[in-house]
Write a protein that holds these residues in place. Structure first.
Motif, PDB file in Angstrom:
ATOM      1  N   ASN A 187      52.002  60.126  47.292  1.00  0.00           N
ATOM      2  CA  ASN A 187      52.747  60.914  46.310  1.00  0.00           C
ATOM      3  C   ASN A 187      52.911  60.164  44.989  1.00  0.00           C
ATOM      4  O   ASN A 187      53.736  60.542  44.162  1.00  0.00           O
ATOM      5  CB  ASN A 187      54.131  61.290  46.854  1.00  0.00           C
ATOM      6  CG  ASN A 187      54.054  62.414  47.872  1.00  0.00           C
ATOM      7  OD1 ASN A 187      53.104  63.191  47.887  1.00  0.00           O
ATOM      8  ND2 ASN A 187      55.048  62.495  48.754  1.00  0.00           N
ATOM      9  N   LYS A 206      57.637  55.678  40.265  1.00  0.00           N
ATOM     10  CA  LYS A 206      57.294  57.049  40.624  1.00  0.00           C
ATOM     11  C   LYS A 206      56.213  57.593  39.689  1.00  0.00           C
ATOM     12  O   LYS A 206      55.979  57.068  38.599  1.00  0.00           O
ATOM     13  CB  LYS A 206      58.524  57.959  40.559  1.00  0.00           C
ATOM     14  CG  LYS A 206      59.593  57.652  41.589  1.00  0.00           C
ATOM     15  CD  LYS A 206      60.739  58.653  41.477  1.00  0.00           C
ATOM     16  CE  LYS A 206      61.799  58.399  42.542  1.00  0.00           C
ATOM     17  NZ  LYS A 206      62.913  59.389  42.440  1.00  0.00           N
ATOM     18  N   SER A 218      43.973  64.372  49.853  1.00  0.00           N
ATOM     19  CA  SER A 218      45.000  65.264  49.328  1.00  0.00           C
ATOM     20  C   SER A 218      45.284  66.436  50.256  1.00  0.00           C
ATOM     21  O   SER A 218      46.090  67.303  49.940  1.00  0.00           O
ATOM     22  CB  SER A 218      44.581  65.789  47.954  1.00  0.00           C
ATOM     23  OG  SER A 218      43.362  66.517  48.063  1.00  0.00           O
ATOM     24  N   SER A 222      52.996  67.279  53.447  1.00  0.00           N
ATOM     25  CA  SER A 222      53.955  66.562  52.604  1.00  0.00           C
ATOM     26  C   SER A 222      54.507  65.338  53.308  1.00  0.00           C
ATOM     27  O   SER A 222      54.746  64.312  52.683  1.00  0.00           O
ATOM     28  CB  SER A 222      55.085  67.504  52.186  1.00  0.00           C
ATOM     29  OG  SER A 222      55.742  68.033  53.336  1.00  0.00           O
ATOM     30  N   CYS A 225      51.826  62.620  53.181  1.00  0.00           N
ATOM     31  CA  CYS A 225      51.678  62.050  51.848  1.00  0.00           C
ATOM     32  C   CYS A 225      52.850  61.147  51.475  1.00  0.00           C
ATOM     33  O   CYS A 225      52.698  60.216  50.687  1.00  0.00           O
ATOM     34  CB  CYS A 225      51.547  63.167  50.814  1.00  0.00           C
ATOM     35  SG  CYS A 225      49.962  64.040  50.881  1.00  0.00           S
ATOM     36  N   ALA A 226      54.024  61.424  52.037  1.00  0.00           N
ATOM     37  CA  ALA A 226      55.215  60.635  51.723  1.00  0.00           C
ATOM     38  C   ALA A 226      55.299  59.348  52.526  1.00  0.00           C
ATOM     39  O   ALA A 226      56.094  58.457  52.208  1.00  0.00           O
ATOM     40  CB  ALA A 226      56.470  61.472  51.946  1.00  0.00           C
TER      41      ALA A 226
END
Length: 281
Positions: A187, A206, A218, A222, A225-226
């Protein structure tokens, strides 16, 4: 076996000097590989004993106006030299205002890289300053030990924040511990952490972005990816890498192999630098 090159452009000379200075700060000894099209500065220590690896590639056409090379054999038009990069860096620093610079392989009391700079003079006579840098010629049978490192099968790849910012953070953290945990996810988030019995410090970055190495990266959910991939490294190794930089990269990438290695790639228009730091337990 012959090598001779000439550099006239001041910008190219200054850029080449900065690159060699960077190499000299990363290692006391390295291998210089000369080919018809490229120059390579290489370092390969034993990762098992905590050693680092480095691979710096330059396109000779972006630096030299003349470049002549005759290797050890017709089917091996390359030359491998072992040298102290600080000696080359010191010689180049005295040539900043040179009208031209010549580098050639010579035989003095031992094999040498001879650097000759044509410096400005108040008179009509030219003023040439010459440095002889001792080198060891590496025999062909050992060339197989110097192969370009492959990009590791990493867990996370992420763009780095400005190197100067990262260096300032590391400089403050180095007094707290000998080790640092570097972690990142897909991310675009990266953390630098110090954790000891007495103190716990972390810096968060970030929206750094993740390089598109593989479209499959990709496709994860979620949660995937985190997920952070982390590696614990010797903070002095990381500080040395950041302190040495004069390459001014257009892109800086960090690849993390969880608990094994961190792989940095610095990309500029005419140079690429890879640096590997192994994990510590």
């Amino acid at each position: 076996m012959r090598f001779r090159a000439k550099m006239v452009d001041v910008g190219c000379l200054n850029n080449f000097t900065r690159i060699v200075h960077t190499i000299s700060k990363l290692t006391k000894m390295c291998t210089l590989r000369l080919t018809v099209h490229n120059l390579y500065f290489m370092l390969s220590e034993k990762v098992g004993s905590g050693g680092v690896s480095m691979w710096c590639e330059l396109s000779q056409g972006n630096f030299f106006d003349e470049f002549q090379l005759e290797g050890m054999a017709p089917d091996a038009n390359e030359i491998y030299l072992e040298l102290v990069p600080e000696n080359l860096s010191r010689a180049l620093r005295t040539t900043q205002h040179a009208k031209s610079l010549k580098i050639k392989l010579t035989k003095k009391h031992c094999p040498c890289l001879t650097v000759a700079a044509d410096l400005p003079s108040l008179s009509s006579l030219s003023r040439v300053v010459t440095h002889d840098i001792p080198v060891d010629v590496i025999p062909r049978k050992l060339w197989q030990d110097f192969k370009e490192p492959s990009v590791p099968d990493f867990d996370v790849s992420i763009y780095l924040p400005p190197l100067k910012t990262m260096k300032n953070v590391i400089d403050r953290m180095k007094n707290l511990s000998n080790f640092l945990v570097l972690e990142a996810n897909k991310n675009g988030e990266m953390n630098l952490k110090i954790e000891t019995d007495l103190v716990s410090v972390s810096t968060h970055f970030k929206d750094l972005g993740n390089p598109p190495w593989d479209d499959d990266d990709s496709q994860g959910g979620s949660q995937e990816c985190a997920k952070m991939a982390q590696v614990r490294v010797d903070i002095k190794r990381l500080q040395q890498f950041l302190t040495s930089q004069q390459v001014n990269p257009n892109k800086a990438v960090c690849n993390i192999v969880r608990e094994r290695i961190v792989h940095f790639i610095l990309l500029h228009e005419d140079v690429s630098l890879q640096y590997f730091i192994p994990a510590v337990g």
